[in-house]
Design a protein around this motif. Structure first.
Motif, PDB file in Angstrom:
ATOM      1  N   ASP A  60       1.027   7.180   2.377  1.00 24.53           N
ATOM      2  CA  ASP A  60       1.465   8.133   1.357  1.00 24.53           C
ATOM      3  C   ASP A  60       2.203   7.430   0.221  1.00 24.53           C
ATOM      4  OD1 ASP A  60       0.412  10.371   2.712  1.00 24.53           O
ATOM      5  OD2 ASP A  60       2.194  10.505   3.977  1.00 24.53           O
ATOM      6  N   ASP A  61       3.057   6.503   0.567  1.00 22.87           N
ATOM      7  CA  ASP A  61       3.866   5.776  -0.415  1.00 22.87           C
ATOM      8  C   ASP A  61       3.502   4.302  -0.329  1.00 22.87           C
ATOM      9  OD1 ASP A  61       5.878   4.429  -1.846  1.00 22.87           O
ATOM     10  OD2 ASP A  61       7.375   5.970  -1.406  1.00 22.87           O
ATOM     11  N   LEU A  62       2.669   3.842  -1.243  1.00 23.12           N
ATOM     12  CA  LEU A  62       2.175   2.478  -1.164  1.00 23.12           C
ATOM     13  C   LEU A  62       3.281   1.455  -1.371  1.00 23.12           C
ATOM     14  CD1 LEU A  62      -0.237   0.612  -0.801  1.00 23.12           C
ATOM     15  CD2 LEU A  62      -0.696   0.825  -3.251  1.00 23.12           C
ATOM     16  N   ASP A  63       4.170   1.692  -2.312  1.00 22.82           N
ATOM     17  CA  ASP A  63       5.242   0.731  -2.567  1.00 22.82           C
ATOM     18  C   ASP A  63       6.150   0.589  -1.349  1.00 22.82           C
ATOM     19  OD1 ASP A  63       4.439   0.173  -5.239  1.00 22.82           O
ATOM     20  OD2 ASP A  63       5.358   2.043  -5.891  1.00 22.82           O
ATOM     21  N   ALA A  64       6.449   1.715  -0.688  1.00 28.25           N
ATOM     22  CA  ALA A  64       7.281   1.658   0.517  1.00 28.25           C
ATOM     23  C   ALA A  64       6.558   0.935   1.646  1.00 28.25           C
ATOM     24  CB  ALA A  64       7.663   3.074   0.951  1.00 28.25           C
ATOM     25  N   ALA A  65       5.255   1.148   1.762  1.00 26.34           N
ATOM     26  CA  ALA A  65       4.487   0.483   2.819  1.00 26.34           C
ATOM     27  C   ALA A  65       4.423  -1.027   2.592  1.00 26.34           C
ATOM     28  CB  ALA A  65       3.080   1.070   2.882  1.00 26.34           C
ATOM     29  N   ILE A  66       4.298  -1.434   1.345  1.00 25.49           N
ATOM     30  CA  ILE A  66       4.289  -2.862   1.023  1.00 25.49           C
ATOM     31  C   ILE A  66       5.632  -3.488   1.375  1.00 25.49           C
ATOM     32  CG2 ILE A  66       4.223  -4.531  -0.873  1.00 25.49           C
ATOM     33  CD1 ILE A  66       2.150  -2.696  -2.221  1.00 25.49           C
ATOM     34  N   ALA A  67       6.718  -2.800   0.997  1.00 21.04           N
ATOM     35  CA  ALA A  67       8.056  -3.310   1.296  1.00 21.04           C
ATOM     36  C   ALA A  67       8.280  -3.411   2.799  1.00 21.04           C
ATOM     37  CB  ALA A  67       9.107  -2.416   0.658  1.00 21.04           C
ATOM     38  N   ALA A  68       7.818  -2.414   3.547  1.00 21.86           N
ATOM     39  CA  ALA A  68       7.995  -2.421   5.000  1.00 21.86           C
ATOM     40  C   ALA A  68       7.212  -3.574   5.634  1.00 21.86           C
ATOM     41  CB  ALA A  68       7.542  -1.088   5.582  1.00 21.86           C
ATOM     42  N   VAL A  73      -9.610  -9.265   9.190  1.00 16.41           N
ATOM     43  CA  VAL A  73      -8.983  -8.637  10.348  1.00 16.41           C
ATOM     44  C   VAL A  73      -7.866  -7.697   9.908  1.00 16.41           C
ATOM     45  CG1 VAL A  73      -7.553  -9.098  12.364  1.00 16.41           C
ATOM     46  CG2 VAL A  73      -9.601 -10.463  11.956  1.00 16.41           C
ATOM     47  N   ALA A  74      -7.049  -8.140   8.958  1.00 15.00           N
ATOM     48  CA  ALA A  74      -5.952  -7.302   8.465  1.00 15.00           C
ATOM     49  C   ALA A  74      -6.477  -6.321   7.436  1.00 15.00           C
ATOM     50  CB  ALA A  74      -4.857  -8.168   7.850  1.00 15.00           C
ATOM     51  N   PRO A  75      -6.059  -5.062   7.505  1.00 19.33           N
ATOM     52  CA  PRO A  75      -6.531  -4.079   6.522  1.00 19.33           C
ATOM     53  C   PRO A  75      -5.808  -4.220   5.188  1.00 19.33           C
ATOM     54  CG  PRO A  75      -4.909  -3.064   7.942  1.00 19.33           C
ATOM     55  CD  PRO A  75      -5.131  -4.470   8.477  1.00 19.33           C
ATOM     56  N   PHE A  76      -6.428  -3.706   4.143  1.00 23.15           N
ATOM     57  CA  PHE A  76      -5.686  -3.506   2.917  1.00 23.15           C
ATOM     58  C   PHE A  76      -5.135  -2.080   2.940  1.00 23.15           C
ATOM     59  CE2 PHE A  76     -10.164  -2.664   1.982  1.00 23.15           C
ATOM     60  CZ  PHE A  76     -10.173  -1.508   1.208  1.00 23.15           C
ATOM     61  N   LEU A  77      -4.103  -1.830   2.163  1.00 25.71           N
ATOM     62  CA  LEU A  77      -3.439  -0.535   2.138  1.00 25.71           C
ATOM     63  C   LEU A  77      -3.907   0.261   0.922  1.00 25.71           C
ATOM     64  CD1 LEU A  77       0.197  -1.725   2.963  1.00 25.71           C
ATOM     65  CD2 LEU A  77      -1.573  -0.962   4.569  1.00 25.71           C
ATOM     66  N   ILE A  78      -4.019   1.569   1.073  1.00 29.90           N
ATOM     67  CA  ILE A  78      -4.515   2.408  -0.016  1.00 29.90           C
ATOM     68  C   ILE A  78      -3.779   3.745  -0.040  1.00 29.90           C
ATOM     69  CG2 ILE A  78      -6.371   3.419   1.391  1.00 29.90           C
ATOM     70  CD1 ILE A  78      -8.157   3.215  -1.146  1.00 29.90           C
ATOM     71  N   ALA A  79      -3.528   4.239  -1.243  1.00 31.46           N
ATOM     72  CA  ALA A  79      -2.884   5.542  -1.432  1.00 31.46           C
ATOM     73  C   ALA A  79      -3.674   6.306  -2.484  1.00 31.46           C
ATOM     74  CB  ALA A  79      -1.436   5.371  -1.876  1.00 31.46           C
ATOM     75  N   TRP A  80      -4.036   7.550  -2.163  1.00 24.00           N
ATOM     76  CA  TRP A  80      -4.888   8.340  -3.040  1.00 24.00           C
ATOM     77  C   TRP A  80      -4.119   9.289  -3.948  1.00 24.00           C
ATOM     78  CZ3 TRP A  80      -9.916   7.270  -3.683  1.00 24.00           C
ATOM     79  CH2 TRP A  80     -10.519   6.459  -2.734  1.00 24.00           C
TER      80      TRP A  80
END
Length: 204
Positions: A86-94, A132-139
């Motif tokens: 939902d929150d890409l910036d927060a997911a990147i930071a985490a 192997v590692a996914p990329f992250l996406i927010a719509w």
């Protein structure tokens, strides 16, 4: 949660036809302007979808390598996957706090065949495939592609394969994907089984 799986191919129309013969229907997605690619989509249930992506014959040569190693493929291959947040910036930071840097967010967009513009944000696409590692996406407010993708299929299983499963699990946990199956294998790989009305279709 899994957002989508990426099946890359050097010949999109041929791969779409082959999947249809196996019972896995797809619907036209759209062109990725400037990247030299276009896609076709299949709903996999549970808010996930399959993206079949290949060269777009209606676009000029992009002047740079197409994503997902498409230019070097000799046949279709399951090369990448994405986790929806939902929150890409927060997911990147985490993820960075857990020791894995997925890269900075970037904006993407494409226009569907019906003229609707889709816009999303994501972390960099993998440079080495299979990833192997996914990329992250927010719509954001954009309608999710699974809602308009061809129906009828369901993701029966998905697994990451890696010669060092513990290391792979650590990376997946950092990206919020700790529940994904990791299997030991000689080389990194992705494997999925999609259930269709005609039976299972294996993607590897």
């Amino acid at each position: 949660m899994i957002d989508h799986l990426v099946l890359a191919t050097p010949e999109l129309a041929a791969t779409v036809a082959d999947l249809a013969r196996q019972g896995l229907a797809t619907s036209p997605g759209g062109a990725h302007d400037g990247l030299g690619t276009r896609n076709a989509l299949a709903d996999l249930g549970g808010g996930a979808y399959l993206e079949v992506v290949g060269p777009d014959p209606e676009q000029p040569d992009p002047g740079r390598p197409r994503p997902f190693g498409i230019d070097g493929l000799r046949g279709p291959r399951l090369v990448a996957w994405a986790v929806r947040v939902d929150d890409l910036d927060a997911a990147i930071a985490a993820a960075r706090a857990r020791g894995h840097d997925p890269g900075d967010a970037r904006d993407m967009a494409r226009v569907r065949g019906d003229g609707v513009r889709l816009a999303w944000r994501l972390t960099p696409l993998p440079s080495d495939v299979p990833a192997v590692a996914p990329f992250l996406i927010a719509w954001g407010d954009t309608e999710h592609p699974s809602r308009t993708a061809a129906p009828g299929a369901r993701l029966e299983s998905f697994a990451v394969r890696h010669p060092e499963p513990a290391a792979a699990r650590e990376r997946l946990a950092a990206l919020g994907a700790a529940d994904v199956t990791v299997e030991r294998a000689p080389e990194p790989a992705l494997h999925a089984v999609v259930r269709t009305p005609s039976g299972p279709v294996e993607l590897a």
